[in-house]
Design a protein around this motif. Sequence first.
Motif: not given
Length: 484
Positions: A82-102
């Motif tokens: 789980d990940q608490q609510l956080t501001k979207i801090q650029g593509e780097g953070m989203l890429a990190q999330w995608q690695n978790v999902f993958a």
Amino acid sequence: MKKIKILLVITFLSSLFSCSSLSYAEEKSGQDILFVVDISYSMAAHDPGKHVFEAVQTMASISSKENDRMGYILYNDSIVKDQQLTKIQGEGMLAQWQNVFAGITPIKGTDVGLGLKTAQRIMKISQARKDRSMIILLSDGDTEADSGNPNRLQEDIDRDVRNALDALESPLYIIQYSELEYRNKEPMNQWAEQTGGQSYTAQNQQELKQIVTDIYNHQTTVSAKIDQENEKKQKETFTFIVPVPADELEKIEQITVTMNAEKAIENLTYEENEKTLVENKENQVVITLYQPIHDDYTFSYQTAANKPAKISTDIKMAETAKKSTKTKKNDIVFYSFIGGLILLITGGIAFILFRRKNQLFDKNADYFFADALEGCFTKTPNQEDIPIQNWSANIFQRQKTVTLYDLLYEETIREQMPVSRKVQFKVGKENTLKMRIKGKVKGIQQGREIPKGVWVTLSVRQGAYLIFKEDELELDIHIRKKSS
């Protein structure tokens, strides 16, 4: 003629009984978005490409990067990540999330009750904004446990679902996703309605992306409407009265009232007749009463700045009255001075008497607390059911500080949390409490950890979340208005 003098004194002092207003800062725009994603083994058949995670990417691409916050929960028969609510801090953070999902492999059974229960907890910890938050559940629609966990029966899961639906303060949007068929399974397709959300079904990526876009646009529109309604409710209506002595009516030719405000004057209401002229020039309004026939005239209005306008009044007398007024000009000034002096003396005496009567409270006039402190245990050992704690204002007035350990004197749970002695409260300014944390207690406020040894403010709008043992002993604490 004396009544004319009194009238001019009143108009000279102006403001004419304007009402005071309270302004409230508008909440910052944006949305809080929490995804709850089913990663049980059944999703491997309905979504082999794990396309449901593209909903997160789509939401990130269309949302406001500055004001929106996002988080996620991945569940099967337990909470995997789980990940608490956080501001979207650029593509780097989203890429990190995608690695978790993958790296996720759909396995085990499904415990949607645990997923929604965790969503409720994270929304509280993250201080999700009222009327600006949503929860999006992505699943194939299955709600049966099919789990190897002997401590979680189907009735436990169903109970947690019911409790979560009753307690959620954010709308729940449900997307049943399957590339095999359109899924619209019960009872999941009925849950969203209970929370003010909507239920959808999708069979491919394009439909999924469109649904996510529609949800964001819909919730943004709903928030905007709520903002408009709140703004209307918060706008103060101001009133002022123009008095006209009955025995002087025939001598008054016209009364001119000039209103000046910081911003536009709106919704002006008054008793209309053929002898009243209103000239509206945005933030200035000029009202002319020709040959007044009433003893007084009442006007009400609002302003764009939500602050009262400055009022000035000019009385034009008939020719016969003008001559008399001119000869008595010095008398008017004199009586005006005397009237002002009397008002000043009377006000001073009243102030001194008030100060003497309330000297105990005047010493710390800004420091008071009249509501109640409320604590709700969201996590307890062995899921022990502890009633909601409510501590009235008088507890905090008897001494300078009080600890959480003192407040829990009637509850046996406090013996399991001796560190609660390190959580202190005292009365703050303007109906608030101050809280300070020491020791090994972790405090969360507005999604951030509270520094140790620092006094923070608790108010009706801003509570805190206390963690004594992670996922074992947690307490949501906030101010409850006395009237509620």
